[in-house]
Design a protein around this motif. Structure first.
Motif, PDB file in Angstrom:
ATOM      1  N   VAL A   1      11.247  59.035  38.811  1.00 53.12           N
ATOM      2  CA  VAL A   1      11.368  60.497  38.827  1.00 53.12           C
ATOM      3  C   VAL A   1      10.103  61.160  38.262  1.00 53.12           C
ATOM      4  N   GLY A   2       9.383  60.424  37.402  1.00 49.47           N
ATOM      5  CA  GLY A   2       8.177  60.984  36.803  1.00 49.47           C
ATOM      6  C   GLY A   2       8.452  61.849  35.598  1.00 49.47           C
ATOM      7  N   GLU A   3       9.649  61.714  35.047  1.00 51.90           N
ATOM      8  CA  GLU A   3      10.052  62.522  33.887  1.00 51.90           C
ATOM      9  C   GLU A   3      11.172  61.787  33.183  1.00 51.90           C
ATOM     10  N   LYS A   4      11.308  62.009  31.880  1.00 57.63           N
ATOM     11  CA  LYS A   4      12.363  61.336  31.130  1.00 57.63           C
ATOM     12  C   LYS A   4      13.706  61.999  31.396  1.00 57.63           C
ATOM     13  N   VAL A   5      14.562  61.305  32.141  1.00 55.92           N
ATOM     14  CA  VAL A   5      15.913  61.831  32.412  1.00 55.92           C
ATOM     15  C   VAL A   5      16.978  60.890  31.864  1.00 55.92           C
ATOM     16  N   ALA A   6      16.574  59.684  31.451  1.00 56.71           N
ATOM     17  CA  ALA A   6      17.511  58.716  30.877  1.00 56.71           C
ATOM     18  C   ALA A   6      16.919  58.189  29.580  1.00 56.71           C
ATOM     19  N   ILE A   7      17.764  58.029  28.558  1.00 56.24           N
ATOM     20  CA  ILE A   7      17.256  57.543  27.283  1.00 56.24           C
ATOM     21  C   ILE A   7      16.962  56.051  27.389  1.00 56.24           C
ATOM     22  N   VAL A   8      15.972  55.619  26.605  1.00 58.64           N
ATOM     23  CA  VAL A   8      15.493  54.240  26.685  1.00 58.64           C
ATOM     24  C   VAL A   8      15.353  53.659  25.282  1.00 58.64           C
ATOM     25  N   THR A   9      15.978  52.493  25.050  1.00 62.81           N
ATOM     26  CA  THR A   9      15.750  51.730  23.820  1.00 62.81           C
ATOM     27  C   THR A   9      15.710  50.260  24.207  1.00 62.81           C
TER      28      THR A   9
ATOM     29  N   LYS B   1      17.733  48.179  23.037  1.00 63.08           N
ATOM     30  CA  LYS B   1      19.070  47.656  22.724  1.00 63.08           C
ATOM     31  C   LYS B   1      19.969  47.735  23.949  1.00 63.08           C
ATOM     32  N   PRO B   2      20.809  46.698  24.159  1.00 63.46           N
ATOM     33  CA  PRO B   2      21.716  46.740  25.303  1.00 63.46           C
ATOM     34  C   PRO B   2      22.743  47.856  25.172  1.00 63.46           C
ATOM     35  N   GLN B   3      23.294  48.250  26.314  1.00 66.49           N
ATOM     36  CA  GLN B   3      24.361  49.270  26.391  1.00 66.49           C
ATOM     37  C   GLN B   3      23.901  50.624  25.863  1.00 66.49           C
ATOM     38  N   THR B   4      22.612  50.925  26.083  1.00 65.08           N
ATOM     39  CA  THR B   4      22.097  52.246  25.704  1.00 65.08           C
ATOM     40  C   THR B   4      22.711  53.315  26.595  1.00 65.08           C
ATOM     41  N   THR B   5      22.715  53.064  27.914  1.00 66.27           N
ATOM     42  CA  THR B   5      23.309  54.004  28.866  1.00 66.27           C
ATOM     43  C   THR B   5      24.819  53.815  28.883  1.00 66.27           C
ATOM     44  N   ARG B   6      25.573  54.908  28.729  1.00 64.50           N
ATOM     45  CA  ARG B   6      27.038  54.827  28.748  1.00 64.50           C
ATOM     46  C   ARG B   6      27.630  55.497  29.985  1.00 64.50           C
ATOM     47  N   ASN B   7      26.941  56.476  30.501  1.00 69.09           N
ATOM     48  CA  ASN B   7      27.471  57.264  31.604  1.00 69.09           C
ATOM     49  C   ASN B   7      26.633  57.072  32.846  1.00 69.09           C
ATOM     50  N   ARG B   8      27.128  57.531  33.964  1.00 70.25           N
ATOM     51  CA  ARG B   8      26.354  57.554  35.192  1.00 70.25           C
ATOM     52  C   ARG B   8      25.383  58.729  35.129  1.00 70.25           C
ATOM     53  N   ILE B   9      24.100  58.448  35.360  1.00 69.90           N
ATOM     54  CA  ILE B   9      23.067  59.481  35.275  1.00 69.90           C
ATOM     55  C   ILE B   9      22.305  59.542  36.582  1.00 69.90           C
ATOM     56  N   CYS B  10      22.113  60.740  37.100  1.00 71.22           N
ATOM     57  CA  CYS B  10      21.344  60.915  38.333  1.00 71.22           C
ATOM     58  C   CYS B  10      19.922  61.361  38.023  1.00 71.22           C
TER      59      CYS B  10
ATOM     60  N   THR C   1      15.241  67.455  38.492  1.00 73.63           N
ATOM     61  CA  THR C   1      14.984  66.024  38.302  1.00 73.63           C
ATOM     62  C   THR C   1      16.196  65.270  37.765  1.00 73.63           C
ATOM     63  N   SER C   2      17.243  65.988  37.360  1.00 73.81           N
ATOM     64  CA  SER C   2      18.458  65.342  36.863  1.00 73.81           C
ATOM     65  C   SER C   2      19.641  66.272  37.049  1.00 73.81           C
ATOM     66  N   ASP C   3      20.835  65.669  37.204  1.00 76.34           N
ATOM     67  CA  ASP C   3      22.048  66.481  37.322  1.00 76.34           C
ATOM     68  C   ASP C   3      22.706  66.687  35.956  1.00 76.34           C
ATOM     69  N   GLN C   4      22.066  66.175  34.901  1.00 78.52           N
ATOM     70  CA  GLN C   4      22.661  66.312  33.568  1.00 78.52           C
ATOM     71  C   GLN C   4      22.456  67.722  33.028  1.00 78.52           C
ATOM     72  N   PRO C   5      23.508  68.359  32.521  1.00 76.89           N
ATOM     73  CA  PRO C   5      23.326  69.665  31.883  1.00 76.89           C
ATOM     74  C   PRO C   5      22.412  69.525  30.663  1.00 76.89           C
ATOM     75  N   GLU C   6      21.667  70.585  30.346  1.00 78.77           N
ATOM     76  CA  GLU C   6      20.755  70.539  29.207  1.00 78.77           C
ATOM     77  C   GLU C   6      21.481  70.192  27.914  1.00 78.77           C
ATOM     78  N   ARG C   7      22.683  70.719  27.763  1.00 75.26           N
ATOM     79  CA  ARG C   7      23.480  70.454  26.557  1.00 75.26           C
ATOM     80  C   ARG C   7      23.741  68.949  26.414  1.00 75.26           C
ATOM     81  N   GLN C   8      24.095  68.304  27.536  1.00 75.14           N
ATOM     82  CA  GLN C   8      24.367  66.868  27.520  1.00 75.14           C
ATOM     83  C   GLN C   8      23.093  66.078  27.219  1.00 75.14           C
TER      84      GLN C   8
END
Length: 299
Positions: A28-36, A38-47, A184-191
């Protein structure tokens, strides 16, 4: 702007910590998903959404497929299974190791059942000392499934990503754009604010503690002077964990909050005033109501 003629949904799946979130950010060329690390960092479906030329890609980043130990874990595993359905193509991310583990075997079986196009993406190519190791990995996976393409990449350095986009573009069906060009993402800013804070918890805390945390954004207000006020509550599962998160004299919570605020400001492009609190909610990961309250629910 060119008129969009092709658009489609592509799921990125794989075991925990294989690099799905790093890849989606690179694509995407932008940070839309958090990265660490550690396993299981992502919990939800992210577009993550990429619009270029006459094509629009909608990439779905999923939690890593792992053995669930809590109800939250069950939810995350289910998200992966559901995300492989009703998409135009699947990109299975694997490490450059000639071994097919249980998570990969399960995902390949799911892809076979659905019959959707699948691309094998061998990530972390930058970690290989001998490139001939790739041939072993390719041969092994080719015996398990007839992948439409195999693309070695490094999500970290960007190597092979353009080639991967070219391959995936071939699976996009004809159709209008699904999202506005500048999105670049369907995530609301609050989320996204909550996810950024959770990333800093994962990066700053050890062992099981950060996996037992959840973040609730209780206030998100854009003031007239363009400063954004964010109030967040961090939930953990034990009083002892609360003490560790706050730290001696509040030092750890201050560090986490400062790192989160800096990232929030980069993401929002403006000043952010962040206030954080820590509360205990015992065993919330096994409480369906709490899981849903923290935003982990399927449509």
């Amino acid at each position: 702007m060119p008129i969009i003629k092709k658009s489609g949904i592509i799921t990125l799946c794989g075991r925990p910590n294989v690099g799905k979130s790093t890849l989606i950010n690179t694509l995407v060329g932008e940070k839309v998903a958090i990265v660490t690390n550690k396993p299981q960092t992502t919990r939800n479906r992210i577009c993550g959404i990429l619009t270029r030329g006459e094509s629009q890609f909608v990439f779905v980043d999923t939690p890593g497929l792992h053995k669930a130990r809590t109800r939250l874990g069950d939810y995350m595993v289910n998200v992966v299974r559901e995300s492989v359905a009703d998409v135009d193509a699947v990109a299975l991310l694997v490490e450059p190791i000639p071994n097919i583990g249980e998570p990969e075997a399960q995902l390949i079986a799911r892809v076979k059942t659905l019959g959707c196009p699948a691309v094998l993406v061998i990530n972390k190519g930058d970690t290989l000392e001998r490139k001939d190791k790739l041939l072993e990995v390719i041969q092994l996976y080719s015996q398990e499934h007839d992948f439409q393409a195999v693309v070695p990449i490094s999500a970290k350095t960007g190597e092979g990503v353009e080639e991967l986009l070219g391959v995936l573009e071939g699976f996009l069906p004809d159709g209008p754009q699904l999202f506005p060009e500048d999105m670049t993402s369907d995530q609301p800013e609050r989320q996204m604010m909550g996810e950024i804070l959770r990333e800093k918890l994962l990066l700053s805390l050890d062992k099981e503690i950060p996996h037992g945390t959840a973040v609730e954004i209780t206030r998100f207000v854009e003031r007239e002077d363009e400063v954004i006020e964010v109030e967040a509550t961090i939930y953990c599962e034990k009083n002892s964990h609360k003490g560790i998160i706050i730290g001696k004299g509040g030092a750890m919570l201050k560090k986490i909050s400062t790192l989160a605020r800096q990232d929030m400001e980069r993401f929002m492009g403006t000043k952010v005033y962040l206030q954080t609190w820590v509360k205990v909610k015992e065993n919330w990961r096994d409480n369906p109501a709490a899981i849903q309250n923290f935003g982990y629910h399927q449509d």
